[in-house]
Scaffold this motif. Sequence first.
Motif, PDB file in Angstrom:
ATOM      1  N   CYS A  19       0.839  -1.196   0.000  1.00 60.20           N
ATOM      2  CA  CYS A  19       0.000   0.000   0.000  1.00 60.20           C
ATOM      3  C   CYS A  19       0.879   1.253   0.000  1.00 60.20           C
ATOM      4  N   GLY A  20       0.606   2.175  -0.914  1.00 55.91           N
ATOM      5  CA  GLY A  20       1.409   3.393  -1.009  1.00 55.91           C
ATOM      6  C   GLY A  20       1.154   4.378   0.103  1.00 55.91           C
ATOM      7  N   LEU A  21       0.049   4.230   0.802  1.00 60.50           N
ATOM      8  CA  LEU A  21      -0.314   5.158   1.872  1.00 60.50           C
ATOM      9  C   LEU A  21       0.273   4.666   3.190  1.00 60.50           C
ATOM     10  N   LYS A  22       1.350   5.302   3.623  1.00 59.44           N
ATOM     11  CA  LYS A  22       2.048   4.919   4.846  1.00 59.44           C
ATOM     12  C   LYS A  22       2.498   6.169   5.592  1.00 59.44           C
ATOM     13  N   ALA A  23       2.721   6.007   6.891  1.00 52.11           N
ATOM     14  CA  ALA A  23       3.240   7.102   7.720  1.00 52.11           C
ATOM     15  C   ALA A  23       4.450   6.595   8.491  1.00 52.11           C
ATOM     16  N   TYR A  24       5.445   7.481   8.665  1.00 54.59           N
ATOM     17  CA  TYR A  24       6.704   7.101   9.296  1.00 54.59           C
ATOM     18  C   TYR A  24       7.185   8.198  10.235  1.00 54.59           C
ATOM     19  N   LYS A  25       7.911   7.780  11.245  1.00 61.22           N
ATOM     20  CA  LYS A  25       8.755   8.735  11.947  1.00 61.22           C
ATOM     21  C   LYS A  25       9.893   9.131  11.006  1.00 61.22           C
ATOM     22  N   SER A  26      10.358  10.363  11.147  1.00 60.85           N
ATOM     23  CA  SER A  26      11.429  10.840  10.278  1.00 60.85           C
ATOM     24  C   SER A  26      12.668   9.962  10.373  1.00 60.85           C
ATOM     25  N   GLU A  27      12.981   9.464  11.584  1.00 59.98           N
ATOM     26  CA  GLU A  27      14.185   8.649  11.750  1.00 59.98           C
ATOM     27  C   GLU A  27      14.136   7.378  10.919  1.00 59.98           C
ATOM     28  N   VAL A  28      12.920   6.867  10.666  1.00 61.27           N
ATOM     29  CA  VAL A  28      12.791   5.633   9.882  1.00 61.27           C
ATOM     30  C   VAL A  28      13.240   5.869   8.447  1.00 61.27           C
ATOM     31  N   VAL A  29      12.680   6.887   7.803  1.00 60.03           N
ATOM     32  CA  VAL A  29      12.987   7.105   6.385  1.00 60.03           C
ATOM     33  C   VAL A  29      14.413   7.589   6.173  1.00 60.03           C
ATOM     34  N   LYS A  30      15.021   8.168   7.210  1.00 56.60           N
ATOM     35  CA  LYS A  30      16.403   8.630   7.067  1.00 56.60           C
ATOM     36  C   LYS A  30      17.407   7.497   7.279  1.00 56.60           C
ATOM     37  N   ASN A  31      16.924   6.355   7.741  1.00 61.02           N
ATOM     38  CA  ASN A  31      17.844   5.250   8.041  1.00 61.02           C
ATOM     39  C   ASN A  31      17.601   4.011   7.197  1.00 61.02           C
ATOM     40  N   ILE A  32      16.823   4.149   6.128  1.00 59.66           N
ATOM     41  CA  ILE A  32      16.628   3.031   5.214  1.00 59.66           C
ATOM     42  C   ILE A  32      16.967   3.487   3.798  1.00 59.66           C
ATOM     43  N   GLU A  33      17.291   2.532   2.953  1.00 56.45           N
ATOM     44  CA  GLU A  33      17.576   2.811   1.545  1.00 56.45           C
ATOM     45  C   GLU A  33      16.600   2.020   0.700  1.00 56.45           C
ATOM     46  N   VAL A  34      15.839   2.720  -0.136  1.00 61.21           N
ATOM     47  CA  VAL A  34      14.827   2.086  -0.975  1.00 61.21           C
ATOM     48  C   VAL A  34      15.321   2.121  -2.417  1.00 61.21           C
ATOM     49  N   TYR A  35      15.492   0.965  -3.024  1.00 60.25           N
ATOM     50  CA  TYR A  35      16.000   0.890  -4.394  1.00 60.25           C
ATOM     51  C   TYR A  35      15.368  -0.310  -5.092  1.00 60.25           C
ATOM     52  N   GLY A  36      15.626  -0.444  -6.410  1.00 58.94           N
ATOM     53  CA  GLY A  36      15.031  -1.546  -7.159  1.00 58.94           C
ATOM     54  C   GLY A  36      13.521  -1.465  -7.111  1.00 58.94           C
ATOM     55  N   GLU A  37      12.872  -2.512  -6.603  1.00 53.40           N
ATOM     56  CA  GLU A  37      11.434  -2.517  -6.360  1.00 53.40           C
ATOM     57  C   GLU A  37      11.148  -2.656  -4.861  1.00 53.40           C
ATOM     58  N   MET A  38      12.074  -2.174  -4.038  1.00 49.47           N
ATOM     59  CA  MET A  38      11.985  -2.385  -2.597  1.00 49.47           C
ATOM     60  C   MET A  38      10.882  -1.568  -1.923  1.00 49.47           C
ATOM     61  N   HIS A  39      10.231  -0.669  -2.658  1.00 53.31           N
ATOM     62  CA  HIS A  39       9.139   0.084  -2.041  1.00 53.31           C
ATOM     63  C   HIS A  39       8.027  -0.847  -1.553  1.00 53.31           C
ATOM     64  N   ARG A  40       7.966  -2.046  -2.119  1.00 51.55           N
ATOM     65  CA  ARG A  40       6.964  -3.017  -1.678  1.00 51.55           C
ATOM     66  C   ARG A  40       7.257  -3.542  -0.280  1.00 51.55           C
ATOM     67  N   TYR A  41       8.510  -3.470   0.134  1.00 47.16           N
ATOM     68  CA  TYR A  41       8.921  -4.107   1.378  1.00 47.16           C
ATOM     69  C   TYR A  41       9.554  -3.121   2.353  1.00 47.16           C
ATOM     70  N   ILE A  42       9.096  -1.878   2.326  1.00 51.68           N
ATOM     71  CA  ILE A  42       9.636  -0.879   3.254  1.00 51.68           C
ATOM     72  C   ILE A  42       9.466  -1.299   4.717  1.00 51.68           C
ATOM     73  N   PRO A  43       8.336  -1.899   5.119  1.00 52.10           N
ATOM     74  CA  PRO A  43       8.239  -2.348   6.520  1.00 52.10           C
ATOM     75  C   PRO A  43       9.354  -3.323   6.910  1.00 52.10           C
ATOM     76  N   ILE A  44       9.762  -4.193   5.982  1.00 49.34           N
ATOM     77  CA  ILE A  44      10.849  -5.137   6.270  1.00 49.34           C
ATOM     78  C   ILE A  44      12.166  -4.391   6.417  1.00 49.34           C
ATOM     79  N   LEU A  45      12.397  -3.402   5.542  1.00 46.89           N
ATOM     80  CA  LEU A  45      13.608  -2.596   5.645  1.00 46.89           C
ATOM     81  C   LEU A  45      13.637  -1.826   6.955  1.00 46.89           C
ATOM     82  N   ALA A  46      12.479  -1.316   7.371  1.00 37.20           N
ATOM     83  CA  ALA A  46      12.405  -0.567   8.633  1.00 37.20           C
ATOM     84  C   ALA A  46      12.704  -1.475   9.827  1.00 37.20           C
ATOM     85  N   LYS A  47      12.132  -2.675   9.808  1.00 35.34           N
ATOM     86  CA  LYS A  47      12.396  -3.613  10.898  1.00 35.34           C
ATOM     87  C   LYS A  47      13.865  -3.984  10.947  1.00 35.34           C
ATOM     88  N   ARG A  48      14.465  -4.186   9.783  1.00 39.90           N
ATOM     89  CA  ARG A  48      15.889  -4.501   9.709  1.00 39.90           C
ATOM     90  C   ARG A  48      16.732  -3.384  10.307  1.00 39.90           C
TER      91      ARG A  48
END
Length: 315
Positions: A154-183
């Motif tokens: 789902c494209g509709l998501k909300a994050y703390k700023s620290e989350v998006v500043k500490n993950i790298e989204v590339y390829g088709e990884m936008h589908r798995y941002i929650p997994i990247l955040a947990k990592r």
Amino acid sequence: MDLSIVIPLYNEEESLPELIAWIDEELQKLNVSFEVVLVDDGSSDKSWETVLNLKSRFGYLRGIRFRRNYGKSAALNTGFQAAKGDVVITMDADLQDNPGEIPELYRLIRKEGFDLVSGWKKKRRDPLNKTLPSKLFNRTARMVSGIKLHDFNCGLKAYKSEVVKNIEVYGEMHRYIPILAKRAGFANITEKIVNHRERKYGVTKFGMERFLKGFLDLLSVMFISKFGNRPMHLFGALGTLMFLIGFALAIWLGAHKLYCVAHGIEAQLVTDNPFFYIGLVCMILGTQLFVTGFLAELVTRNQPDRNVYSIKEEF
């Protein structure tokens, strides 16, 4: 700044005026400082001209324009780096995401303290050729990641700023941002049922190839999550196991040959035994896997910045 809305777009000139007007209506209800970051992913229509026209009406708009189409993940990653808000909300530009969800998403991050809130399109307005594969991918992602979300994509998501500043989204990884955040260590993740609307303008920008890419990226993200910083633990372990199997076969064949010779028993040549070649292949594969792990360790220690996207204009 309190809130940033990041919107990746590609050939959405028709939907943009209506979308921004709707977002403005919802943002005015919030007593917060905000910005809207529009990332034009190399549109070939008049999307960028529309963004410039909207800027004259809505001063809080910010725009980033790529020279060519890099994909949704690149647009999101660039928008994340540009966002200044303490809370970052992402949504698609095709009007299928409802801006009316923004106040509640903001509250869940700001007041409830979640790291990430993912939208759940419980009732989707998409055809079966999109909904059925999505259910399969979501079920697989839940199983392998341990994150209990119904809708990872789902494209509709909300994050703390620290989350998006500490993950790298590339390829088709936008589908798995929650997994990247947990990592990255942000495990306080929840979901919210959101209203999904039918597409009003244009057509979907994703073809059937997204299913193969999504599966491959799921494998990638799970590998990176577990072994991204320690590939030797995987390749070294597999290499050692394979080598030991091959070495054990070689020892067994040699011992059996010596036993037969010592007791005057006729035995076939070692090289005529198929286990000789199985053992040889295992030792070769084990050595190659071990070297692969060693080289992967060198690569991870010397990674250049991969976020290099050619930006044509920005304001």
